[in-house]
Write a protein that holds these residues in place. Structure first.
Motif, PDB file in Angstrom:
ATOM      1  N   ILE A 271     -47.186  36.905 -16.821  1.00 22.93           N
ATOM      2  CA  ILE A 271     -48.217  35.969 -15.894  1.00 22.93           C
ATOM      3  C   ILE A 271     -49.411  35.587 -16.888  1.00 22.93           C
ATOM      4  O   ILE A 271     -50.002  36.747 -17.328  1.00 22.93           O
TER       5      ILE A 271
ATOM      6  N   LEU B  77     -65.530  28.524 -20.592  1.00 22.19           N
ATOM      7  CA  LEU B  77     -67.030  28.284 -20.773  1.00 22.19           C
ATOM      8  C   LEU B  77     -67.627  28.501 -22.167  1.00 22.19           C
ATOM      9  O   LEU B  77     -68.677  27.621 -22.455  1.00 22.19           O
TER      10      LEU B  77
ATOM     11  N   GLY C 208     -67.194  40.332 -24.827  1.00 21.63           N
ATOM     12  CA  GLY C 208     -67.041  40.001 -23.457  1.00 21.63           C
ATOM     13  C   GLY C 208     -65.820  40.602 -22.690  1.00 21.63           C
ATOM     14  O   GLY C 208     -64.538  40.462 -23.168  1.00 21.63           O
TER      15      GLY C 208
ATOM     16  N   ILE D 254     -63.437  40.668 -19.851  1.00 18.08           N
ATOM     17  CA  ILE D 254     -63.330  39.563 -18.848  1.00 18.08           C
ATOM     18  C   ILE D 254     -62.148  40.104 -17.591  1.00 18.08           C
ATOM     19  O   ILE D 254     -61.424  40.630 -17.696  1.00 18.08           O
TER      20      ILE D 254
ATOM     21  N   GLU E 269     -69.608  29.703 -14.212  1.00 25.90           N
ATOM     22  CA  GLU E 269     -69.690  28.448 -14.430  1.00 25.90           C
ATOM     23  C   GLU E 269     -71.184  27.752 -14.276  1.00 25.90           C
ATOM     24  O   GLU E 269     -71.861  28.142 -13.198  1.00 25.90           O
TER      25      GLU E 269
ATOM     26  N   MET F 170     -73.099  30.424 -18.331  1.00 23.79           N
ATOM     27  CA  MET F 170     -72.828  31.382 -19.540  1.00 23.79           C
ATOM     28  C   MET F 170     -73.792  31.024 -20.517  1.00 23.79           C
ATOM     29  O   MET F 170     -74.059  31.811 -21.431  1.00 23.79           O
TER      30      MET F 170
ATOM     31  N   ILE G 112     -61.467  38.523  -1.829  1.00 21.55           N
ATOM     32  CA  ILE G 112     -61.712  37.096  -2.407  1.00 21.55           C
ATOM     33  C   ILE G 112     -63.083  36.522  -1.828  1.00 21.55           C
ATOM     34  O   ILE G 112     -63.680  35.862  -2.217  1.00 21.55           O
TER      35      ILE G 112
ATOM     36  N   PHE H 277     -49.573  28.357 -13.727  1.00 22.69           N
ATOM     37  CA  PHE H 277     -49.730  29.093 -12.518  1.00 22.69           C
ATOM     38  C   PHE H 277     -50.902  28.507 -12.031  1.00 22.69           C
ATOM     39  O   PHE H 277     -52.160  28.590 -12.734  1.00 22.69           O
TER      40      PHE H 277
ATOM     41  N   GLN I  87     -49.650  29.730  -5.072  1.00 26.26           N
ATOM     42  CA  GLN I  87     -49.725  30.586  -4.223  1.00 26.26           C
ATOM     43  C   GLN I  87     -50.093  30.138  -2.732  1.00 26.26           C
ATOM     44  O   GLN I  87     -51.182  28.972  -2.662  1.00 26.26           O
TER      45      GLN I  87
END
Ligand code: B12
Ligand code: SF4
Length: 595
Positions: free
Chosen positions: A44, A55, A101, A103, A164, A167, A230, A262, A297
């Motif tokens: 995945i 970004l 970075g 991530i 967003e 950066m 989340i 995905f 999902q």
């Protein structure tokens, strides 16, 4: 238009005298022996990596470090790529400046990320880390946990929240040597409309089997599940991309010959812009022949949204992940997963089957009233009564960033201090009715119980009867049946051809002598390979038998039987009748007979 852009780029290049190299690494985590879980090909894609890469590319286009600084970027997902710390450091040095970075670091990846960060810091390079562990802890806990403090002590900069629109600030601060210890952007969620696209170069995407890429069409979920992180990081309000942006993402990927995606929205059914987005994808498929394939999902109420399932299939959806979580309403209510109505599960699953879409359902083990007996009973019920293809098991885990974690933390309830175990494959806190050993056994048994040869055969027959791609079902059955049992990793972390590097071992664990390591690894490899070959052979034989049998095409069983009479419920709904809350639409029960 193109000409003027090319001209501008050329002008940039002529001016560029210095470079700033950004190395992006999505860390993996460690297996029980302390080796990094990585594969030749992963299963995945990482959307976090695609987002942050997008970004940085935008920052490069906008020359945010000044017209004379060229921002270079390289990206790798450690699940499918070996991280060469020395090589990366050399490339940053050759550029003259840069940063590393780390991530999308989840809690289970934090120890690995810290080990990588430590190595880069020892080489004197700036390191910035973001992702759900940092964001979740900063969002929910009253103080920084010890592991985040350790990162700060190493001089690693932490980023909490979404990047967003932020950066450029981080890059400028790092380039000027003035980066803050922690960037906190949790109370200020960026709009997704016109947000930068997640995108990765083809060379990174092709390291994922099937060349799947990813994007999030939106963020935020309105529900309140207590085990979920989340909502506490990305919020409960739906923020979404525009159809134009989604089309641009698809076109940019298609230009690299990538058309499988995905869509990582935790709950695409609650993306308030789902319909215009799907309409646009349908247009691309049906008018311009884009060969789009989607993995979505969704939630268990999605069948109630008129047209959602049909349009998803027309837009190219061939498989969905859904959080079934449990079939016991008491557990669902306890976890505030009130939106899961067990009496509608079958109808919802049949609606996807009618569109020939394969279903993967997550199932959580270890809710407070679970016992080995109830779990065994519930899995048997699912096999018999619910037409789901793939069932995947998780431990109920107090993930940092979730309400469950916060409550345990505040009450001082012991939780496993090793973040590497917060991968939903370990018992991280005590269960009221099961010992740790029992819970561990129950988890191992659950895979065996669901993936019996007999049930694999039933799923194959159901697939043939419903016209679902039988090879896709067989391949998924093989992976989901074998990953946890043979490789000891959850299928969502699985890949093809496991790599174990002698030198990449968890800090604090000894690097083995080659004379000890290589014979051990050879035996380990041969054992896993022979187990896989046996499993593949067995499942191929089942497939051959089922395909040759003409009765498979008309196969019918209890799970495939739609409700025909109004108010009719499944047998299993009766099993849980006394646990079903009196909510709107819930089946009305006959008064209980007096014993
Ligand atoms: C898609 C997904 C996956 C995919 C891909 C992984 C990925 N990260 O892309 C797969 C299926 C592989 C996966 C697996 C797992 N996942 Co997952 N996954 C997600 C999901 C749904 C979306 C990830 C995403 O794309 N987010 C959007 C991006 C843009 O957000 P982000 O990662 O936070 O990145 C932003 C900021 O954090 C920041 N940022 C991030 N990194 C950096 C770095 C720098 C330098 C800077 C400046 C900023 C920055 O900027 C980014 C852009 O805004 C999330 C939930 C969610 N909504 O995020 C769960 C989630 C991340 N997963 C989770 C878990 C637990 C897992 C598994 C352990 C579970 C399992 N056994 O399956 C495995 C781990 C294996 C693995 N190798 O990753 C948890 C993590 C919670 C935690 N505290 O650790 C989450 C939050 C879901 C949940 N259950 O609560 N997952
Ligand atoms: S439905 Fe999924 S994303 Fe939404 S709160 Fe529940 S677990 Fe989180």
């Amino acid at each position: 238009m193109h000409g003027s852009l090319a001209h501008k780029n050329l002008a940039h290049r002529n001016l560029a005298k210095r470079a700033f190299r950004v190395v992006l690494i999505k860390p993996s985590h460690y297996d029980k022996d302390g080796y990094v879980i990585q594969w030749l090909r992963s299963l995945i894609p990482s959307n976090s990596l695609a987002s942050v890469h997008g970004l940085i590319v935008e920052c490069a286009h906008n020359a945010v470090l000044g017209p004379d600084v060229e921002i270079q970027v390289e990206a790798c997902d450690e699940c499918n790529t070996i991280v060469d710390v020395a090589g990366m450091a050399k490339r940053i040095r050759a550029a003259g400046a840069g940063m590393v970075g780390l991530i999308g670091v989840q809690s289970n990846q934090f120890p690995r990320a810290l080990d990588l960060g430590r190595q880069f810091r020892a080489l004197g390079l700036p390191v910035v880390m973001g992702g759900f562990h940092v964001s979740g802890c900063v969002a929910m806990l009253p103080m920084l946990p010890a592991d985040l403090q350790e990162a700060l002590d190493l001089g690693i900069h932490l980023f909490a929240g979404e990047a967003e629109g932020r950066m450029a600030e981080v890059l400028c601060d790092v380039a000027a040597g003035k980066a803050k210890p922690i960037y906190k952007y949790l109370n200020d969620l960026p709009e997704m409309a016109a947000a930068v696209y997640p995108i990765l170069p083809r060379s990174v995407v092709t390291r994922v089997a099937g060349h799947y890429s990813s994007f999030d069409a939106g963020r935020g979920c309105p529900f309140q599940c207590s085990f979920c992180t989340i909502i506490n990081v990305q919020g409960r309000k739906s923020r979404y991309r525009t159809p134009d942006d989604v089309e641009a993402i698809v076109r940019a990927n298609a230009a690299q010959n990538i058309t499988r995606f995905f869509i990582t929205d935790d709950n695409f059914a609650r993306n308030r812009n789902w319909e215009p987005i799907l309409d646009r994808l349908i247009e691309l498929r049906e008018r311009e022949n884009f060969n789009i394939r989607l993995l979505l999902q969704v939630d268990t109420l999605c069948h109630r949204i008129p047209g959602f399932i049909e349009k998803s299939a027309r837009a190219g959806c061939t498989a969905i992940f859904l959080g079934l979580e449990n079939i016991n309403p008491e557990s669902l209510m306890g976890a505030k997963k009130r939106q899961n109505k067990i009496w509608e599960y079958r109808e919802m699953l049949l609606a996807w089957r009618a569109q020939k879409v394969m279903t993967y359902a997550g199932y959580i083990l270890g809710f407070p009233t679970d016992t080995p007996e109830t779990i065994a009973r519930d899995i048997e019920i699912i096999k018999k009564e619910l037409p789901v293809d793939i069932l995947e098991f998780f431990y109920l885990t107090p993930l940092p960033g979730s309400e469950d974690h916060k409550n345990l933390f505040m009450r001082g309830v012991p939780m496993d201090p090793d973040m590497n175990k917060y991968d939903l494959e370990h018992a991280c806190t005590a269960h009221p009715l099961m010992s740790k050993e029992t819970w561990t056994q129950v988890y191992a048994d659950a895979w065996k119980r669901y993936y019996t040869d007999e049930h694999v055969e039933t799923i194959m027959r159901r697939a043939i009867a419903s016209g679902i791609n039988r090879t896709k079902v067989l391949d998924s059955l093989t992976i989901f049946s074998g990953a946890a049992r043979i490789e000891g990793v959850h299928p969502l972390q699985f890949g093809f051809f496991r790599r174990k590097l002698r030198m990449q071992r968890r800090s604090g664990m000894p690097i083995l002598n080659p004379l000890v390591f290589y014979p051990w690894r050879a035996a380990d490899f041969l054992k896993a390979t022979s187990q896989w070959l046996r499993l593949v052979w067995r499942y191929r034989r089942i497939m051959a038998r089922v395909t040759a049998d003409p009765s498979s095409r008309t196969h019918f069983d209890e799970a495939l039987r739609p409700h025909t009479v109004a108010g009719e419920t499944d047998h299993f709904v009766e099993v849980f009748a006394d646990k079903i809350p009196h909510t709107h639409g819930a089946p009305v029960r006959a008064p209980a007979a007096v014993a």
